[in-house]
Design a protein around this motif. Sequence first.
Motif, mmCIF file in Angstrom:
data_model
loop_
_atom_site.group_PDB
_atom_site.id
_atom_site.type_symbol
_atom_site.label_atom_id
_atom_site.label_comp_id
_atom_site.label_asym_id
_atom_site.label_seq_id
_atom_site.Cartn_x
_atom_site.Cartn_y
_atom_site.Cartn_z
ATOM 1 N N ALA B 22 0.822 -1.115 -0.071
ATOM 2 C CA ALA B 22 0.073 0.039 0.058
ATOM 3 C C ALA B 22 0.919 1.240 0.014
ATOM 4 C CB ALA B 22 -0.983 -0.080 1.276
ATOM 5 N N TYR B 70 -5.013 7.253 4.176
ATOM 6 C CA TYR B 70 -5.303 6.245 2.876
ATOM 7 C C TYR B 70 -5.569 4.823 3.348
ATOM 8 C CZ TYR B 70 -3.881 3.712 -1.465
ATOM 9 O OH TYR B 70 -3.654 2.935 -2.296
ATOM 10 N N LEU B 74 -8.591 2.295 3.103
ATOM 11 C CA LEU B 74 -8.328 0.989 2.372
ATOM 12 C C LEU B 74 -9.081 -0.254 3.394
ATOM 13 C CD1 LEU B 74 -4.671 0.607 1.046
ATOM 14 C CD2 LEU B 74 -6.788 1.020 0.046
ATOM 15 N N LEU B 79 -11.328 2.177 -2.116
ATOM 16 C CA LEU B 79 -10.338 2.612 -3.074
ATOM 17 C C LEU B 79 -10.486 3.531 -4.028
ATOM 18 C CD1 LEU B 79 -9.896 -1.404 -4.208
ATOM 19 C CD2 LEU B 79 -8.427 0.027 -2.716
ATOM 20 N N THR B 90 -13.879 -0.398 -5.690
ATOM 21 C CA THR B 90 -13.883 -1.444 -5.198
ATOM 22 C C THR B 90 -15.289 -2.449 -5.920
ATOM 23 O OG1 THR B 90 -13.728 -0.459 -3.071
ATOM 24 C CG2 THR B 90 -14.164 -2.657 -2.659
ATOM 25 N N ASN B 302 -6.933 5.584 -9.802
ATOM 26 C CA ASN B 302 -7.792 4.858 -8.833
ATOM 27 C C ASN B 302 -7.854 3.414 -9.209
ATOM 28 O OD1 ASN B 302 -7.297 6.864 -6.934
ATOM 29 N ND2 ASN B 302 -9.742 7.526 -7.288
ATOM 30 N N GLY B 306 -5.890 0.489 -7.650
ATOM 31 C CA GLY B 306 -6.944 -0.436 -6.733
ATOM 32 C C GLY B 306 -6.708 -1.880 -7.116
#
Lengths: 300, 342, 341
Positions: B22, B70, B74, B79, B90, B302, B306
């Motif tokens: 991450a 962030y 998560l 996401l 997601t 994103n 993700g």
Amino acid sequence: MTQTLPTSAPTVSRWRRPLTALAQIRGMDRVVAIVAVCLVILAVIGPYITPHDILDANIAQASKAPDASHWMGTDEQGRDVFSRVLAGARYSILGSIGVVIGFSLIGVLVAAIATVGGPVVDEVLMRITDAGLAVPSMVLSLALSAAMGPSLNSAMIAMIVTGWPYTARLLRTIMRETMVLPFVEGALIMGVTRRRLMIKHVIPNSLDVLIVKWAGDIGNTILVLGALSFLGVGAQPPSAEWGAMIASSQAYMSTAWWAAFAPGMAITITAVTFGLLGESLQVRLNPEVSGQFTRVGGKS
Amino acid sequence: MWIVRLVSRRVALGVITLIALAAAVFFISTLVPGDPARVAAGENATADQIAAARENLGLDKPVIIQFFLYLGRLLHGDLGMSISTHSPVTEGLFDALPTTFELVLMSIILMLVVALPAATIAALRRGGAGDQALRTSAVFTAGIPTFWLALLVQFFIGGKLQILPLSGAVSRQYSVDRVTGFMLIDATISGGAEAGWDAFLHLLMPSAVLAVLFGAQLFRALRTEIIRVLAREHIAVARSKGVPPLTLVMHHVLPNSIGPAITILGVQFGMMVGSAVLVESIFALPGLGSYLTNAVGSADVNALLGAVLVTGLVVVTASLVVDLLQAVRDPRVRAAQNGGGR
Amino acid sequence: MTPDPGTPGQTAPGQPAQAAPALDVAGLCVDVDTPAGRIRLLDDVSLTVRPGERLAVVGESGSGKSVMARSILRLGDTYRTTGSIKVAGTEVTRLSERQMSRLRGSTVAMVFQDPLGALNPLQTIGEQVAEPLRVRGTGRQEAERAAAAILEELGVARAAERMKAYPHEFSGGMRQRVVLAMALIAEPQLLIADEPTTALDVRVQEQVIDLLHEVSTERNLAVILITHDLGIVAGFADRVAVMYAGRKIQDDDAGRLFREPAHPYARGLIEAVPRIDHRIEHLVGIPGVPPHPGARPSGCAYHPRCPFRMDICEVEVPAERPLPSGGTVACHLFALEGNAS
């Protein structure tokens, strides 16, 4: 039958056969090595020996099947496929070699720091390495290259950034083994600093493994680099990079499948050659390493 | 209990790995040119709206705080929004994953069906003509670029010969309701065995293409391992006890060779998810790969990041499953778990 | 190079009519093909073992003793074998693989060097001990009962319970008992023990050798003990065969061999014993090292190290000749009657 020979010397005639056998094996390996060298030379001089201009589009000549003037046919824009494959060798092969050199340097550095840096440094670096290993380099480089803006350079940087953990993991294992070898332990006791030891003994000692890995890595990298270009995050059309060539001929498979076939074949030949080179180096240099890393390295 | 120890240790390690990942992903996202606040606020946002979005996303805070914010998002499975589909990342990934799993699992089945017997025969007849032929073809197939093979196979088998459907997950004539996300199952539920068969035929070509490269790797690893096991003393002992050849292979050789194969499959699983990207985009399967290629096309950061995180999660889970399988298979691994930490 | 018909001068060569020998090897040669060419591992070996007899085969590593063991059970897949091997009257070189696997375990069985390596790590002790019966069609319960009984007999306490354990949970000595139980459960007539004690510590070594002696007497089981350790031979064997460089160079009654070894190599072996902790891997008494199988000296392979070397030794391979004591020896010193020093 064995001849009568002086007592001390073991009979020579028995060893002549093994020597010839060895020479024969070497012959086979030599072919692979020669092909690999030829490929690299081709990558350097390729763009200067093309029979046709690689960007010269000519719709009248579009999608022509292979003939005497266009050995591999022409693509959907009438460009000579053979010339483009020759010119593209530079991007695919030299690009892959560049990527492998890049991530090998990082990998060696990380492994060396992890080996001499003490348990905390080692643990932290290995966790980062594991994180890098957790995502298939294909996916990570795809995202990274797309985020940086698609280009061959982005793809190469992305592959360097995502490729080093494999080298780091393997080399750390090898270096750990080297560090406990008697002569290294002896040197440590004699007061040689760990850093000096690393530069003088441990890294040179890992070179065998590294060289074997390079050959296999170049084969893998060509596949992934081609795949990235194919997906549109690497070399952009009208580049003659092989993956990009396949990508742009993709839509014209039914009218000019050879335009996609030739660069794919070039990738296959290159990948197989470097793969075989890795195998034969592996057998020759360090047969005892199981070779799982080279075998399951990041492929596309 | 070995299983509790094993799972808890592996989950802890996995979480650390994912946090590291991450961090890497977060770092990449800061590299991206452009202002995320501007993007989040929409195209025609006013300066105030952008400022509000910036505060909302925590972009005005120090980088470390931003990272923890962030991480917090998560943990909630957030996401971010995809700018290309205008829906949560997601959600999009959740819809796409089953298709990819289906493809990869089908490939693994094909790989095992071919590689396991082939490797056994090659190892038993080591050096023979069959072994040579299999090894040579494995070396060459391991060098074929998957995307190129996919194109050729699609063109010749799907297009010219028309043996298998060209692309897609199921024929248009069947309307399939999404139940599990796995097309084979959903099609069977919606359209009966006929639709299920149709979905199977659609899956066959992509999964076979994906299986070629990884199957070749698996074959080589398995062959080496079986040869190594064959040289072990307990195999000679079993033979000296009068164990006939077939029993020897089934009871002694294969169970002992399968361990490394499981480990390799675990590593390959992640890579296959990666290669599925290529296969899916060529065969128009609505999986992770298609989602990713769409995201690439529209620079949808994103969605890209993700997908990276979710792939990481999948790989970490796969390696946990591998460790569990190894422990079930090998009593020594269980004993090591019970014996406490290494 | 014609194989000797039978073995001349054997001590008490039991009448063939009475009972077939447990093992009768005649003119056995074993070659393997390596990348370095074909190598002869075993050269014209003949050997007979009577039912219930205990024979020790001694020699340094590379002398071919393990090769002989494996070729008797036909376990060496790369071996090219010529000559005759009769186990309890059956010529094994001509059997199909199927017939051979039926013979293994029930007529001839084997115990191996490393008791951990000899066990399948993924199966329980019970499964493995019962297996020789199971593959012959015995029911599970009956086979397990027999397994428990033989483990108990061989000194594994609480056998029925410990059969559920895995090999890694046993100690080295216990594992060797398990291996022995696997070898004996189908009641063979000949047991070949290939360095059964090398991997064990000294105290356990004695126990295992005593156990072998005991089962041999109780079951009238012929045992071939293959070892490089002369120290364990003395109390165990009726007869000793000495191997060097793929050949049998002396074969004699155990007592006589220790008292008056005929072959210079055997003499060197026995003189070396007390000095170096019973091990003969590195000989003090004999200068030089044993030859590599791929590079054996001409004539008598021992001639480069032999203190009694003659010109003929470099040229001609000595044939096996009967000794006055009743054994045989392959040495040119004995070509003329009574030439021994």
